[in-house]
Structure formats: structure tokens, C-alpha cells
Design an enzyme around this catalytic site. Sequence first.
Site, PDB file in Angstrom:
ATOM      1  N   GLY A 132      16.567  46.033  38.719  1.00 48.15           N
ATOM      2  CA  GLY A 132      16.148  44.719  38.320  1.00 48.15           C
ATOM      3  C   GLY A 132      16.521  44.072  37.025  1.00 48.15           C
ATOM      4  O   GLY A 132      16.201  42.908  36.855  1.00 48.15           O
ATOM      5  N   GLY A 140      21.397  47.633  40.463  1.00 49.66           N
ATOM      6  CA  GLY A 140      22.482  47.260  41.364  1.00 49.66           C
ATOM      7  C   GLY A 140      23.258  46.114  40.741  1.00 49.66           C
ATOM      8  O   GLY A 140      24.367  46.262  40.239  1.00 49.66           O
ATOM      9  N   ARG A 141      22.566  44.968  40.729  1.00 51.23           N
ATOM     10  CA  ARG A 141      23.169  43.741  40.201  1.00 51.23           C
ATOM     11  C   ARG A 141      23.784  43.928  38.805  1.00 51.23           C
ATOM     12  O   ARG A 141      24.917  43.523  38.558  1.00 51.23           O
ATOM     13  CB  ARG A 141      22.065  42.677  40.132  1.00 51.23           C
ATOM     14  CG  ARG A 141      22.522  41.289  39.777  1.00 51.23           C
ATOM     15  CD  ARG A 141      21.297  40.392  39.506  1.00 51.23           C
ATOM     16  NE  ARG A 141      20.274  40.528  40.517  1.00 51.23           N
ATOM     17  CZ  ARG A 141      20.157  39.757  41.594  1.00 51.23           C
ATOM     18  NH1 ARG A 141      20.989  38.757  41.775  1.00 51.23           N
ATOM     19  NH2 ARG A 141      19.189  39.971  42.475  1.00 51.23           N
ATOM     20  N   ARG A 143      24.602  33.111  48.436  1.00 50.27           N
ATOM     21  CA  ARG A 143      23.447  33.110  47.526  1.00 50.27           C
ATOM     22  C   ARG A 143      22.932  31.716  47.199  1.00 50.27           C
ATOM     23  O   ARG A 143      21.739  31.539  46.984  1.00 50.27           O
ATOM     24  CB  ARG A 143      23.743  33.916  46.256  1.00 50.27           C
ATOM     25  CG  ARG A 143      23.884  35.415  46.561  1.00 50.27           C
ATOM     26  CD  ARG A 143      23.960  36.276  45.310  1.00 50.27           C
ATOM     27  NE  ARG A 143      22.708  36.291  44.595  1.00 50.27           N
ATOM     28  CZ  ARG A 143      22.466  35.602  43.490  1.00 50.27           C
ATOM     29  NH1 ARG A 143      23.396  34.850  42.944  1.00 50.27           N
ATOM     30  NH2 ARG A 143      21.292  35.678  42.913  1.00 50.27           N
ATOM     31  N   CYS A 187      30.896  24.525  58.647  1.00 49.22           N
ATOM     32  CA  CYS A 187      30.302  23.330  59.231  1.00 49.22           C
ATOM     33  C   CYS A 187      28.795  23.432  59.075  1.00 49.22           C
ATOM     34  O   CYS A 187      28.071  23.773  60.013  1.00 49.22           O
ATOM     35  CB  CYS A 187      30.684  23.228  60.696  1.00 49.22           C
ATOM     36  SG  CYS A 187      32.448  23.248  60.885  1.00 49.22           S
TER      37      CYS A 187
HETATM   38  C1  LIG Z   1      17.328  45.527  45.441  1.00 47.78           C
HETATM   39  C2  LIG Z   1      16.783  46.782  44.948  1.00 47.78           C
HETATM   40  C3  LIG Z   1      17.318  47.381  43.809  1.00 47.78           C
HETATM   41  C4  LIG Z   1      18.406  46.748  43.001  1.00 47.78           C
HETATM   42  O1  LIG Z   1      17.999  45.550  42.409  1.00 47.78           O
HETATM   43  P1  LIG Z   1      18.988  44.797  41.404  1.00 47.78           P
HETATM   44  O2  LIG Z   1      18.328  43.523  41.091  1.00 47.78           O
HETATM   45  O3  LIG Z   1      20.280  44.601  42.162  1.00 47.78           O
HETATM   46  O4  LIG Z   1      19.189  45.677  40.235  1.00 47.78           O
HETATM   47  C5  LIG Z   1      16.805  48.598  43.416  1.00 47.78           C
HETATM   48  N1  LIG Z   1      15.824  49.206  44.102  1.00 47.78           N
HETATM   49  C6  LIG Z   1      15.290  48.654  45.209  1.00 47.78           C
HETATM   50  C7  LIG Z   1      14.218  49.365  45.926  1.00 47.78           C
HETATM   51  C8  LIG Z   1      15.742  47.432  45.665  1.00 47.78           C
HETATM   52  O5  LIG Z   1      15.191  46.886  46.755  1.00 47.78           O
END
Ligand SMILES: *Cc1c(COP(=O)(O)O)cnc(C)c1O
Length: 434
Positions: free
Chosen positions: A248, A292-293, A330, A364
Site C-alpha cells: 500500500g 506491489g504498486r 484505471r 467504442c
Molecule cells: C493489492 C494488494 C497488495 C498490493 O497493494 P499495492 O497498493 O499495489 O502495494 C498487497 N496485499 C494485498 C492483500 C493486496 O490485495
Amino acid sequence: MLYDNLAVNEYGHLTIAGVDALDLVKEYGAPLYVLDEDRIRKNARLYTESITKLFPPGSSALYAGKALCFRGIYPIIESEGMCADVVSPGEIYTAISAGFPAEKLFFHGNNKTDADIAYALDSGVGCFIVDNVNELIELDRQAGERGIRQDILLRVSVGIDPHTFDAVKTGKVDSQFGTPIETGQAEGIVKMALSCENVALNGFHSHIGSQIFESDPFCDQVDILLAFACDMRDKYGFTASVFNLGGGFGVRYVASDPVVNIPSNIAEIADHLNRGCERTGFPVPRIYMEPGRSIVADAGVTLYETGGIKVVDGYRNYITVNGGMTDNPRFALYRSSYTVLNASRMAPDADEELFVCTVAGRCCESGDRIAEDIIITKPSRGDIIAVLTTGAYNYSMSSNYNKLPRPALVIVSGGESRLAVKRETFEDLVAREL
Ligand SMILES: *Cc1c(COP(=O)(O)O)cnc(C)c1O
């Protein structure tokens, strides 16, 4: 420039990690996903170095593969010492087929089917993050059949709203993910897990949301997990040895987004955890974080060719690009903001005008937009448009709507580029259609 890996060369073209964006399009075509490997590695180290230094041995950063899952990412994150989250058998297959060790995989998901559980057990994934009672019962049964004692974490929901957009926050009590602490149901599933012979409960997972720019919500989360862990210790003699804090930390999509200092935020979380453990006499657990992000987003740029430059007199200007919601949904999903550049005219002459416009995709669908009311040097048909910060949740969310082939993905590193995902062909589009 939003990031220091972007620059302008003598031709007035955008460069990404030292490589001319227009040369990339010449070589690989457009639309094109471009990933800067060095930036991924730098981002990974922001987590791994802090986590190793500040939390007990065995603590780890897990790359949340759902942000960007393709074979080529796994050797990079493995060499950076990360483990990985997977959310489906398809992600397990992708990671393992790229040589990633199964024991470093953490299997997420709120609806693991019987077949998914079997596949993950047979693949030897290191840890299941169990979402609910039904899953726990089935996992215990299948692990027993195989003579396995499977390591698990329980996903609990801590009821925190980290003040982000509704569709990207998951820690609330009424979440569809995990089991809530507040209602007493998390206690119930702990009790049940402790009575299952074929699972080994290591600790707890919770994910409070995405795009979080400060440590406060994570500190609140630590408080709630710690209070719950103490309660479980007192009632059942179970001492959790792992807290997984989820993913996150936020990234900068536009200049007005804050810059997050990840190491100092992790230090604040560590400090908070250590004080809480001291206060309660609870042994400091191993900590996992699941970015992740913030590992891949700002390493990615999407390059498009612009086709139409449209002025709706008195209303709105558009540029249209040869991709859109199929490669980046997005905006359509969250109305997300992006920074857009005219990669062909980064050093505009005095006679070139600035153009306020909305970037529309080629589908479209009136919702097919990438960004609204951005300012760029007015393009001509054929100019290359760069959309920044597209490394996360673009390729992994792409589709073939309107029968558009998915773009190629190239990795740039050391001034060189290499193809990592081939562009889909028309034959690919119909390959499974009988
Ligand atoms: C989506 C998610 C992440 C990654 O979140 P980011 O915002 O991409 O860092 C990590 N753990 C869980 C359980 C998620 O659902």
C-alpha cells in the site's frame, strides 16, 4: 520531470532510463509498455534494506504480483531478495515457470477453489493466507490427504479506513476480504485453525488499502493486530510470530501527489511496533510487507501514437491514442490521474502551442479515457504520447476489448532494451476460438 529516470535528449525526445522513447517505438511498435529495471530494483531495496535492518530476522518484503505479473519480473524480484504474493493458480504458474521458488510464494485470495488449493499444495507454495472458514476447512482436509502440515497466516480485517478511494480500501469491517476482529469472528477462526492438525498457524495478515502516503494508518493497524495477538495469547496460548501488514505505500501519478519516503515510514512503523511489544510484553513478530504498486508503478511508461487531434469548439479538446482502456483501464475504473507528455516534442519551439486536452483511447466507449484536461505541447498526428507511472495495474488489468491485441512490453536497463512480452497478434486473438 516527475522522476529522475526521465530526461530530454538533443532531438527533444523523451528518454526513459537513457533510451529514446521514439527509438523504442520504431523498434517495437506502439502502444508499448516500457519498464525501467533499475528503478524496480531501487524501489525493491527501499523495502528490503529497511525491513532487514529494522525487523526481526526472517522478516521480508513480498512483491504483490497482481500489480504486474509476467515471467520476466520474477528473476528481478528474486535477485532483490523478495518473496512474492500470488492470488491465483495462474499467478503461481507464471512465477514457478519463471524459476521463482515455490516456497517463497504466499497464496492470497478470498475464493480459493478446491482445485486452486490442490494446485497450490502440489506446487509447494510456502504459505497460504487463509481468508475464511470454508477455505480453512478444505485446506486442512487436502493438506491432510497429502501428509503436509501447511504454513498459514489468517487474513483478518482491522476496520481501518486509510482515507483512500472506496474501491481501493479493503481493511474496513464490512470488507469482502478476511475475517473481522471487531465482530469476534477472527477469534473464531483462530480457534478453529489451532484445532486443525494439518495447518500451522504462523500469524496474521491484514491489508488496509492502497495509495497510502504516511505511516499512521499502518501504526494503527499494528496496534489492532498486536491487541488481537495479545488477546489470542492470553485466551489460547497462541503466540503469533508473524504480522503481515499488506501492501500500500502510494506512488506519484501527478506532481501534486506527495513523495513518500519509504525507509523513514518503515522506521516509524518499526518504532511503533517495538514500543507496543515492549508495553505488552509480546515478542516482536517477524514483519512482512506486500508492496506491489510502489515497486513497479513508477518504473513503467506507456508509449502511444496519437492519431486524432480534435477541437470541439467551445467545449473540449481531445487527442486520441492507439490504445486506451484495453491497456490501461484505471481511468475507467477509478478516474485515476496520470501525467502525460508529448514524447516527440519535449523541447518545443517558440511557435509550438500548449494544448489543454483530454486523452481518449480508441475503444467504442465514451468512458475510454486515459486522462482529462492535461496540458501538453500540441501534437501532430504520429507524435508519440507518453503516459507515466503505468507499471502497476496496467498490463495486469489489460483486455482485448474491441479485439485489440495487447501491447508488447520491453525492459530497459543500462541503456539497452529487451523484449519481455511479445505484442499479441491477430492469430493470438482467435487462437482459443473454435
Ligand atoms: C493489492 C494488494 C497488495 C498490493 O497493494 P499495492 O497498493 O499495489 O502495494 C498487497 N496485499 C494485498 C492483500 C493486496 O490485495
